[in-house]
Scaffold this motif. Structure first.
Motif, PDB file in Angstrom:
ATOM      1  N   ARG A 289       0.827  -1.201   0.000  1.00 29.20           N
ATOM      2  CA  ARG A 289       0.000   0.000   0.000  1.00 29.20           C
ATOM      3  C   ARG A 289       0.867   1.259   0.000  1.00 29.20           C
ATOM      4  NH1 ARG A 289      -5.258   0.170   1.375  1.00 29.20           N
ATOM      5  NH2 ARG A 289      -6.335  -1.836   1.324  1.00 29.20           N
ATOM      6  N   GLU A 324      -9.619   4.277   8.550  1.00 28.02           N
ATOM      7  CA  GLU A 324      -8.936   2.988   8.578  1.00 28.02           C
ATOM      8  C   GLU A 324      -7.427   3.160   8.470  1.00 28.02           C
ATOM      9  OE1 GLU A 324     -10.887   0.019   6.283  1.00 28.02           O
ATOM     10  OE2 GLU A 324     -12.523   0.148   7.718  1.00 28.02           O
ATOM     11  N   LYS A 334      -5.761  -0.376   7.810  1.00 25.70           N
ATOM     12  CA  LYS A 334      -4.938  -0.485   6.610  1.00 25.70           C
ATOM     13  C   LYS A 334      -4.699   0.919   6.076  1.00 25.70           C
ATOM     14  CE  LYS A 334      -8.013  -3.576   4.836  1.00 25.70           C
ATOM     15  NZ  LYS A 334      -8.730  -4.370   3.825  1.00 25.70           N
ATOM     16  N   HIS A 337      -4.304   4.027   0.140  1.00 30.85           N
ATOM     17  CA  HIS A 337      -3.179   4.543  -0.651  1.00 30.85           C
ATOM     18  C   HIS A 337      -3.097   6.062  -0.625  1.00 30.85           C
ATOM     19  CE1 HIS A 337      -6.477   5.295  -3.332  1.00 30.85           C
ATOM     20  NE2 HIS A 337      -5.686   6.012  -4.090  1.00 30.85           N
ATOM     21  N   GLN A 424     -20.582  -4.341  -3.314  1.00 38.40           N
ATOM     22  CA  GLN A 424     -19.265  -4.522  -3.926  1.00 38.40           C
ATOM     23  C   GLN A 424     -19.036  -6.014  -4.103  1.00 38.40           C
ATOM     24  OE1 GLN A 424     -16.156  -2.551  -1.734  1.00 38.40           O
ATOM     25  NE2 GLN A 424     -14.648  -2.819  -3.338  1.00 38.40           N
ATOM     26  N   LYS A 495     -17.680  -7.876   7.908  1.00 38.08           N
ATOM     27  CA  LYS A 495     -16.706  -6.881   8.387  1.00 38.08           C
ATOM     28  C   LYS A 495     -17.360  -6.116   9.524  1.00 38.08           C
ATOM     29  CE  LYS A 495     -14.483  -2.530   7.261  1.00 38.08           C
ATOM     30  NZ  LYS A 495     -14.129  -1.524   6.282  1.00 38.08           N
ATOM     31  N   ILE A 500     -13.274  -5.704   3.818  1.00 40.48           N
ATOM     32  CA  ILE A 500     -13.870  -6.026   2.517  1.00 40.48           C
ATOM     33  C   ILE A 500     -12.784  -6.535   1.569  1.00 40.48           C
ATOM     34  CG2 ILE A 500     -15.088  -5.092   0.522  1.00 40.48           C
ATOM     35  CD1 ILE A 500     -16.564  -3.233   2.523  1.00 40.48           C
ATOM     36  N   GLU A 501     -11.742  -5.743   1.395  1.00 39.08           N
ATOM     37  CA  GLU A 501     -10.614  -6.209   0.577  1.00 39.08           C
ATOM     38  C   GLU A 501      -9.810  -7.233   1.372  1.00 39.08           C
ATOM     39  OE1 GLU A 501     -10.325  -5.312  -2.474  1.00 39.08           O
ATOM     40  OE2 GLU A 501     -11.650  -3.568  -2.539  1.00 39.08           O
TER      41      GLU A 501
HETATM   42  P1  XMP Z   1     -11.848  -2.459   3.566  1.00 36.82           P
HETATM   43  O1  XMP Z   1     -11.048  -3.479   2.836  1.00 36.82           O
HETATM   44  O2  XMP Z   1     -11.014  -1.525   4.377  1.00 36.82           O
HETATM   45  O3  XMP Z   1     -12.520  -1.557   2.448  1.00 36.82           O
HETATM   46  O4  XMP Z   1     -12.982  -3.053   4.355  1.00 36.82           O
HETATM   47  C1  XMP Z   1     -13.514  -0.577   2.651  1.00 36.82           C
HETATM   48  C2  XMP Z   1     -13.787   0.085   1.326  1.00 36.82           C
HETATM   49  O5  XMP Z   1     -12.663   0.874   0.960  1.00 36.82           O
HETATM   50  C3  XMP Z   1     -12.114   0.418  -0.264  1.00 36.82           C
HETATM   51  N1  XMP Z   1     -10.659   0.513  -0.116  1.00 36.82           N
HETATM   52  C4  XMP Z   1      -9.929   1.519  -0.632  1.00 36.82           C
HETATM   53  N2  XMP Z   1     -10.278   2.563  -1.385  1.00 36.82           N
HETATM   54  N3  XMP Z   1      -8.031   3.242  -1.457  1.00 36.82           N
HETATM   55  C5  XMP Z   1      -9.325   3.412  -1.819  1.00 36.82           C
HETATM   56  O6  XMP Z   1      -9.624   4.358  -2.565  1.00 36.82           O
HETATM   57  C6  XMP Z   1      -7.584   2.228  -0.693  1.00 36.82           C
HETATM   58  O7  XMP Z   1      -6.408   2.114  -0.400  1.00 36.82           O
HETATM   59  C7  XMP Z   1      -8.593   1.309  -0.262  1.00 36.82           C
HETATM   60  N4  XMP Z   1      -8.558   0.176   0.487  1.00 36.82           N
HETATM   61  C8  XMP Z   1      -9.840  -0.289   0.571  1.00 36.82           C
HETATM   62  C9  XMP Z   1     -12.615  -1.002  -0.447  1.00 36.82           C
HETATM   63  O8  XMP Z   1     -12.658  -1.375  -1.819  1.00 36.82           O
HETATM   64  C10 XMP Z   1     -13.981  -0.904   0.182  1.00 36.82           C
HETATM   65  O9  XMP Z   1     -14.919  -0.352  -0.705  1.00 36.82           O
END
Ligand code: XMP
Length: 503
Positions: A289, A324, A334, A337, A424, A495, A500-501
């Motif tokens: 990332r 996050e 996480k 980016h 998604q 979640k 999600i990812e």
């Molecule tokens: P997670 O995986 O954190 O994802 O449950 C929550 C939402 O955020 C999106 N996602 C990102 N979007 N940059 C983004 O623009 C990122 O680094 C990033 N990481 C996760 C993910 O697709 C979901 O919709």
């Protein structure tokens, strides 16, 4: 206006969002002085949850004097405990830590719980709890292990809840916020169109005649950010679309097609090789990332040098990206980016993020207000680091190809089966290999994971029950059409505790 004083809980912007759902303007601030709070003239104050204990040496507490402002105050979780401590009650570690869905029972009369079911499920997440309420407070709700799950002082309009009314798992949460907004006497006249008008005005003031570069991915967030900026600064805006080689199948062509029709300066940069080289040998998700975050910025810096005199970089960062990535005292889940993945040095005068406080569905609403086509506004989210975080382990060109093909098959079948309402859905490549049998021979190949989720705000989500017939067609097609894959798995986790990812 309702003021939310933020003590670092994971769900704090959800509180703001619940207030906005009642058409009331809301601001979230951390560590404000009493004078500043008074000058904002809030009609009500909400103290949020947070990871600290009120008895820690450096614990953040609200200024004591807010309790003499004469406005209603609602404390949530840590906020409830902070209120207790300041007003002379007692908070101590609970003998049983409560986490997750818990039955809450309302006991006694309550203004805050007007019209709320006597017994309902609420979301709990705490280690300390209120042992004795301050003077003039009565206990209004309890759970099995938490005798003071809520308390209030109706004369002064002070309310405290140990559970989290802001998360969807708290069934009566929306009602509780609506009651609080009424107690505050708010007019309920704030709309998303006000957000658009105010933001465009603020952007005009901030940017003046300066040149702006917008990092455009073709996703909802960056498209809405670009539309806001184009309204504010017109042709002084250049949108840069970086093809980092980690996009979905055909995505680069589609994005270029859509945006070349818009009235803005659009530049596409082919940087696939460059990103792949940087990611070689990297397996750790946070490293991936950060590398991608930094490389994005380097590409933007290069483009901006070519254009010349660009002061501002615009990003479509939204609130879940911020939280996050770890904000203030919150934990890093996480590094999105565009937030935690940013390098320390960024060669722009300022990074502008007009959507930083909104949730995905609010961003879509803003997009509609701005007149963006529905095709863009209702697109499912795609993360900035792209397929790199859907490939567990090292990213290689072969793996990208596999996940692109699997994802394209999944999307095709979902669309032809007419499955609606998935928030998604995508394919990911696990780093697991397993034994299979194909044409009488043994295989030892990769497993693709499919994921589909339902969510409003992407902070919490549940796994979607995609019809079995659709999943089996997708699984069949993937193992038959993609070399190197002999197994397809469906991810059934919600979640939290998963995200999600995959990375
Ligand atoms: P997670 O995986 O954190 O994802 O449950 C929550 C939402 O955020 C999106 N996602 C990102 N979007 N940059 C983004 O623009 C990122 O680094 C990033 N990481 C996760 C993910 O697709 C979901 O919709």
């Amino acid at each position: 206006m309702i003021l939310v004083l933020d003590f670092g809980g994971q769900y704090n912007q959800l509180i703001a969002r619940r207030v906005r759902e009642n058409n009331v303007y809301c601001e979230v601030h951390t560590a404000l002085s009493f004078e500043k709070i008074r000058s904002l003239k809030p009609e009500g104050i909400i103290l949020t949850g947070g990871p600290q204990s009120v008895y820690e040496k450096d614990s953040l507490l609200p200024p004591e004097k807010i309790f003499s402002l004469g406005v209603p105050i609602l404390g949530i979780c840590y906020g409830a405990q902070a209120m207790t401590k300041i007003l002379g009650g007692e908070v101590k570690p609970a003998s049983v830590r409560e986490y997750g869905k818990t039955e809450v029972e309302i006991i006694g009369a309550s203004k805050l719980f007007k019209g709320v079911e006597k017994k309902s499920v609420a979301w709990m997440s705490h280690t300390d709890r209120i042992f004795s309420p301050p003077e003039n407070f009565s206990v209004t709700a309890a759970t099995k292990n938490c005798p003071v799950a809520a308390m209030e002082n109706p004369a002064q309009n002070f309310f405290a809840v140990q559970f989290h009314p802001e998360v969807v798992h708290t069934v009566e949460g929306a009602k509780i916020f609506s009651n609080f907004v009424d107690i505050c006497g708010c007019k309920r006249d704030w709309k998303m169109s006000s957000f658009v008008v105010d933001t465009v005005e603020n952007l005009k003031k901030k940017i003046g005649g300066g040149k702006v570069l917008c990092a455009l991915s073709g996703g909802v967030d960056s498209s809405v950010a670009a539309a806001l900026l184009s309204k504010a600064v017109g042709k002084n805006l250049t949108c840069v679309f970086v093809d980092h080689g980690l996009l979905r199948k055909n995505e680069a062509v589609e994005v270029e097609e859509v945006f070349s029709k818009f009235d803005l300066n659009f530049i596409k940069v082919d940087a696939g090789e460059r990103f792949l080289k940087k990611l070689r040998g990297v397996v750790e998700p946070e490293r991936k990332r950060k590398i991608i975050g930094e490389e994005f910025i380097r590409v933007f810096e290069e483009v901006s040098k070519k254009i010349g005199a660009v002061d501002f970089l615009v990003q479509g960062t939204i609130y879940p990206d911020v939280i996050e990535s770890g904000l203030g005292k919150s934990a890093v889940i996480k590094s999105h980016h565009n937030v935690g993945g940013l390098p320390d040095f960024v060669d722009f005068k300022e990074i502008v993020e007009p959507l930083r406080l909104l949730f995905k569905d609010e961003v879509r609403q803003a997009g509609r207000e701005l007149g963006l086509p529905e095709k863009i506004v209702s697109r499912q989210p795609f993360p900035g680091p792209g397929l790199a975080i859907r490939i567990i382990g090292e990213v290689t060109a072969e793996k990208i190809k596999i996940v692109q093909e699997a994802d394209a098959i999944f999307r095709e079948e979902i669309s032809s089966a007419g499955v609606k309402n998935l928030s998604q859905y995508f394919a990911a490549l696990t780093n697991m290999r397993s034994v299979g049998v194909m044409g009488d021979g043994r295989t030892y190949d990769c497993a693709v994971a499919l994921r589909g989720v339902l969510t409003d705000d992407f902070m919490t989500a549940e796994a979607a029950k995609i019809p079995w017939e659709v999943l089996s067609v997708v699984a069949n097609r993937i193992v038959n059409e993609i070399r190197g894959v002999n197994r397809v798995l469906y991810d059934c986790t919600s979640k939290p505790p998963a995200t999600i990812e995959f990375e």
